[in-house]
Every structure is written in structure tokens, then in C-alpha cells.
Design an enzyme around this catalytic site. Structure first.
Site, PDB file in Angstrom:
ATOM      1  N   SER A   1      27.514   3.622  73.331  1.00  0.00           N
ATOM      2  CA  SER A   1      26.991   2.293  73.664  1.00  0.00           C
ATOM      3  C   SER A   1      25.537   2.035  73.329  1.00  0.00           C
ATOM      4  CB  SER A   1      27.201   2.004  75.141  1.00  0.00           C
ATOM      5  OG  SER A   1      28.512   1.559  75.337  1.00  0.00           O
TER       6      SER A   1
ATOM      7  N   LYS B   1      18.717  -2.864  80.001  1.00  0.00           N
ATOM      8  CA  LYS B   1      20.145  -3.132  80.135  1.00  0.00           C
ATOM      9  C   LYS B   1      20.448  -3.453  81.594  1.00  0.00           C
ATOM     10  CE  LYS B   1      24.651  -1.102  78.790  1.00  0.00           C
ATOM     11  NZ  LYS B   1      25.302   0.078  78.172  1.00  0.00           N
TER      12      LYS B   1
ATOM     13  N   SER C   1      28.381  -1.019  74.292  1.00  0.00           N
ATOM     14  CA  SER C   1      28.234  -2.018  75.324  1.00  0.00           C
ATOM     15  C   SER C   1      26.817  -2.553  75.488  1.00  0.00           C
ATOM     16  CB  SER C   1      28.694  -1.448  76.668  1.00  0.00           C
ATOM     17  OG  SER C   1      27.830  -0.386  77.071  1.00  0.00           O
TER      18      SER C   1
END
Ligand code: GLN
Length: 477
Positions: free
Chosen positions: A178, A79, A154
Site C-alpha cells: 500500500s 494517511k 491503499s
């Protein structure tokens, strides 16, 4: 083996045994990326050259008779809020565009030390604020199962990367859901470990008392292996627990005979799609057939989770994001005075959702409002933890949907923040309590899209959580 290609454990076993080269494995995955990345936009940045060098080093180690580690030659996607030395780390924000950290996050170092090969940085909602990856300054990621739909967020890029077979593993961060929510929407496994069991050193902070890093994988066993590799004490993170990550792999086949499972009543009714609730009920039945004692349990305070979270998380975010001022961090927009420069920098650099959170958080913390908002939210946080404690006094794990619905169309909720926030009703309470929870793919909804079942456990309850997840996974075979 899964539809996306061999799983991480199979790849590592083959590479360690000299049956496959890491280089070959990497090229196969880069090929899949080349074929579909333009359509999906899972990545902000690819690191093919560094990946080729890392794969060559793994192959050289094997050739020299050394063991490169439990993730030998396994491609991983990271990420883009995890610091990577010399590699752009943007948090999908204009304010950090082009920033290259001078150090690696602890989890990045540990993955590399285990032989994993990082292929790139994945897209996210700006600063991890969102549930659809549409808040990225660099454009949304699309769901590999249906490209008209969101992948969740997210960590949408990390979830999509695994679901599309771009990498068998990826890392995300979970402040309010997330990792778990995008895992559910993309049909992969996603884990949020107990707060403090995985180092946050090098994770760009959002809500520091809530943030945890965890894996996405195609199998429960792969997710367990990543937790073992990245977890455990780190002196560089002052909130890191002084212990190793519980050993999971030896317990994956232990089953759930006699395990006490509670289905959270408050997460099965209003606001939850009936087809999603039906999948959770079949999961509960599968556990009962495997010998678990399953019953409904009430955890009343979780209904206040969302309200408490949208005070605590923005409050922490408003403080954490103060550093992006054009001086300490952040792409500067020049102006005549320092005050004007900071204003111009932050106005140009942050997107709408980030600004909304900063305003909410600053307000909640301001003199005269602190007790009524932030202080009260902290009390609710305590009530949530206490209600979970009561439930865990008579249950080993709890069960719920991960997300109230399957993946929704791009654009469907982006203009309505409150509707978007509702995506996280089932995941947020866990973060407020500091507990672990994971999402396990469990079939599809009426629309044919993946549904995730959430398995929740008390702090350090990862072993029971993974045993449950492994039984659920097995029950679908
Ligand atoms: N969707 C939630 C939010 O926007 C959770 C985000 C996260 O876990 N990083 O705050």
C-alpha cells in the site's frame, strides 16, 4: 527540485537558514491544494489552522536562534489511519467517521519534533484494504497524472498528495504494497521499511504482523531523511526492534560498485505488462553500468505470496476489526439487544471489501479449517522467507516491477476482487518476509504513465536498498 516544487531537504535547509519562512512555504502548498484538491480528493480532512500554528512556531524558533529540526517547515500529509490527537482519524470508514483519537501515533510525534508541519489526513481504501483507493467510504482519489485513472492504494491519497505537490512528503502504511504500489502509479518514491524499524504505535491495525509505516517523497534522499526521523525503537510498540534506524543519508552517494543485484525471475514474466518489464530491464542495465553485478535470480515461493497473504492478512484483520462493535469503538447503530446493536453497527459501518475480508479471515481461523487454511498459509510464509534468504545469500538487493501495470482507469477492477488483488503480486512477498522494499519512479509505460521499479533487500538491508535507489534515480537525470 522537482516538477512538484522544491524537495523537503531544500525547504528545510532554507527555513533553518532563515532564507524562507515556514509560513510562506505552507501558504504555497495550501495554494496548490486549493487549486486541485476538488478534482483529486487526496484528503479526507485538512488541518490548515493547526498547520499555520505549527509553521508559526517553527518560524519563532528560527527567529530565536533555535534549530527546529531536519524537517523544519516541511509540509507533510498523513494517511488517515494514523492517529492524530484531536483530529479526525477515519480510516476512510463510516464506522470511524468523526472519531478523534486522544493521542498521536509515534510517527506523527516524531515528524512534529523534527519541525514538519502536518497539513491534513489523506484518503485511503477503507481500513487500508484495496489497491485503488476506490474502497474509501468517502469517494475515490484520482491520479494527478491522469484524473480518469486510480492513484493506486491503499495509500492513494498520500501518493497523490506528493505527486500533485500538495506536500513534498507524506506517510502511508504498507501491509501488502500500500505504499509501494501507489508510489509507482503516481510516479513518486515510496518505502516500506523492515518490519519493526518504524513504530506502529498509533497506526490503526489491519494485519499486525505485516503492517509498516513509511514515507512518500519526490526524491530518494527525502525518503531516506523521513525514515531516519520516524524510525528507531519505540517502547510503545512491542514489535519495535531495539535499535536505531540505519543511517542512510551518509551512504546515498556510495554507488553500487560491486553490489550484487538479482532480478526476480518469477516477477518478470506472466502477468507483468511488457512495457513495465522493459523499464525494470533498463533499471538493471543502469545498475550494471554503475558497476553492480546483475543477474537473474529465482525466488520460487513468491508465486504463492498472494494466496498466503489473502489468508494471513484477513485472519489478522478479522481479529483486529472485532473492536468496532459500537461499544469499544465505532459509530453505534442502536437496536433492542446488544447482539442486534453490534450487527446493525457493523452492517452499516463497514463497506463491502472490509466485510469480505472479515468473512475470509473468520473462516480461515475457524475450528476445523484453521490447519487447512491459516496454518498452511503460515507454512508458506516460512517458505517465502527461506527462498528470499537463499537469494540474499548471494545478492545484496533484488529488483522487480512494483506493480504489474501502470495506473488503470477508475472502475476498471473495482467489481472484480481477484483482479484487484493481482496488483500486489510483486509487493506482497516482502511483507510476508518482514523485509524492506521501495519503489523508485523509472520512466513511463507505453501509455505515458509512471512506472515504478521495486528494490528489495533483506531485513535491515536499507542501506544497500537506498544506495541502489539513489543510483537508479541518478541514472534518469
Ligand atoms: N492491496 C492489498 C490489500 O488490499 C494491500 C493493502 C495494504 O498494503 N494495506 O490487502
Amino acid at each position: 527540485m522537482s516538477a512538484t516544487g522544491p524537495d523537503a531537504r531544500a525547504i528545510a535547509a532554507a527555513v533553518r537558514a532563515g532564507e524562507r519562512t515556514a509560513a510562506e512555504v505552507l501558504e504555497e502548498h495550501l495554494g496548490r491544494i486549493a487549486a486541485r484538491e476538488a478534482e483529486l480528493h487526496a484528503f479526507n480532512h485538512l488541518t490548515e489552522d493547526a498547520a499555520r500554528a505549527a509553521a508559526a512556531a517553527v518560524d519563532a524558533a528560527v527567529a530565536a536562534g533555535q534549530d527546529p529540526g531536519p524537517l523544519a517547515g516541511v509540509p507533510v500529509a498523513l494517511k488517515d489511519n494514523l492517529c492524530t490527537r484531536g483530529v479526525p482519524t477515519t480510516c476512510s470508514s463510516r464506522i470511524l467517521e468523526g472519531w478523534c483519537p486522544p493521542y498521536d501515533a509515534t510517527v506523527v510525534t516524531r515528524l512534529a519534533a523534527a519541525g514538519a508541519v502536518a497539513v491534513g489526513k489523506t484518503n485511503l481504501d477503507e481500513f487500508a484494504m484495496g489497491s485503488s483507493t476506490e474502497n474509501s467510504a468517502f469517494g475515490p482519489t484520482r491520479n494527478p497524472h491522469d484524473t480518469t485513472r486510480v492513484p493506486g492504494g491503499s495509500s492513494g491519497g498520500s501518493a497523490a498528495a506528493v505527486a500533485a505537490g500538495f506536500a513534498p512528503l507524506s506517510l502511508g502504511s504498507d501491509t501488502g504494497g500500500s505504499i509501494r504500489q501507489p508510489a509507482a502509479l503516481c510516479g513518486v518514491v515510496g518505502v516500506k521499511p523492515t518490519y519493526g524499524l518504524v513504530s506502529r504505535y498509533g497506526l490503526v491495525a489491519f494485519g499486525s504482523s505485516l503492517d509498516q509505516i513509511g514515507p512518500f517523497a519526490t526524491t530518494v534522499a527525502d525518503a531516506a531523511l523521513v525514515c531516519e526521523v520516524i524510525g528507531g525503537h519505540d517502547p510503545a510498540d512491542s514489535t519495535s526492534l531495539p535499535e536505531a534506524f540505519p543511517e542512510l543519508t551518509p551512504h546515498l552517494a556510495d554507488g553500487v560498485d560491486g553490489l550484487r543485484v538479482g532480478v526476480i525471475a518469477e516477477m518478470m514474466g506472466e502477468g507483468i505488462s511488457p512495457d513495465v518489464a522493459a523499464r525494470v530491464r533498463s533499471a538493471a542495465e543502469a545498475l550494471a553500468s554503475a558497476g553492480a553485478v546483475v543477474e537473474e535470480v529465482s525466488v520460487p515461493a513468491v508465486t504463492h505470496g498472494l494466496s498466503a497473504y489473502y489468508l494471513v492478512a484477513p485472519a489478522e484483520a478479522s481479529s483486529n476489526l472485532a473492536r468496532y462493535d459500537g461499544v469499544r469503538y465505532g459509530n453505534r447503530v442502536d437496536a433492542p439487544t446488544a447482539g442486534e446493536m453490534m450487527e446493525a453497527t457493523r452492517t452499516a459501518g463497514f463497506g463491502d471489501e472490509v466485510k469480505r475480508r472479515i468473512m475470509l479471515g473468520t473462516y480461515a481461523l475457524s475450528a476445523g479449517y484453521y490447519d487447512a487454511f491459516y496454518g498452511k498459509a503460515l507454512k508458506v510464509r516460512t517458505l517465502i522467507r527461506e527462498d528470499f534468504d537463499r537469494a540474499y545469500a548471494s545478492h545484496d538487493v533484488l529488483l522487480s516491477p512494483t506493480s504489474p501495470t501502470t495506473a488503470f482507469p477508475l472502475g476498471a477492477k473495482v467489481d472484480d476482487p481477484l483482479t484487484m488483488y493481482l496488483n500486489d503480486v510483486c509487493t506482497i512477498p516482502t511483507n510476508l518476509a518482514g523485509h524492506p522494499a521501495m519503489s523508485v519512479p523509472y520512466g513511463t509505460g507505453d501509455d505515458g504513465l509512471p512506472v515504478g521499479v521495486q528494490v528489495l533487500a533483506p531485513a535491515r538491508g536499507e542501506v544497500a536498498m537506498f544506495r541502489t535507489a539513489a543510483v537508479l534515480e541518478g541514472s534518469l537525470r
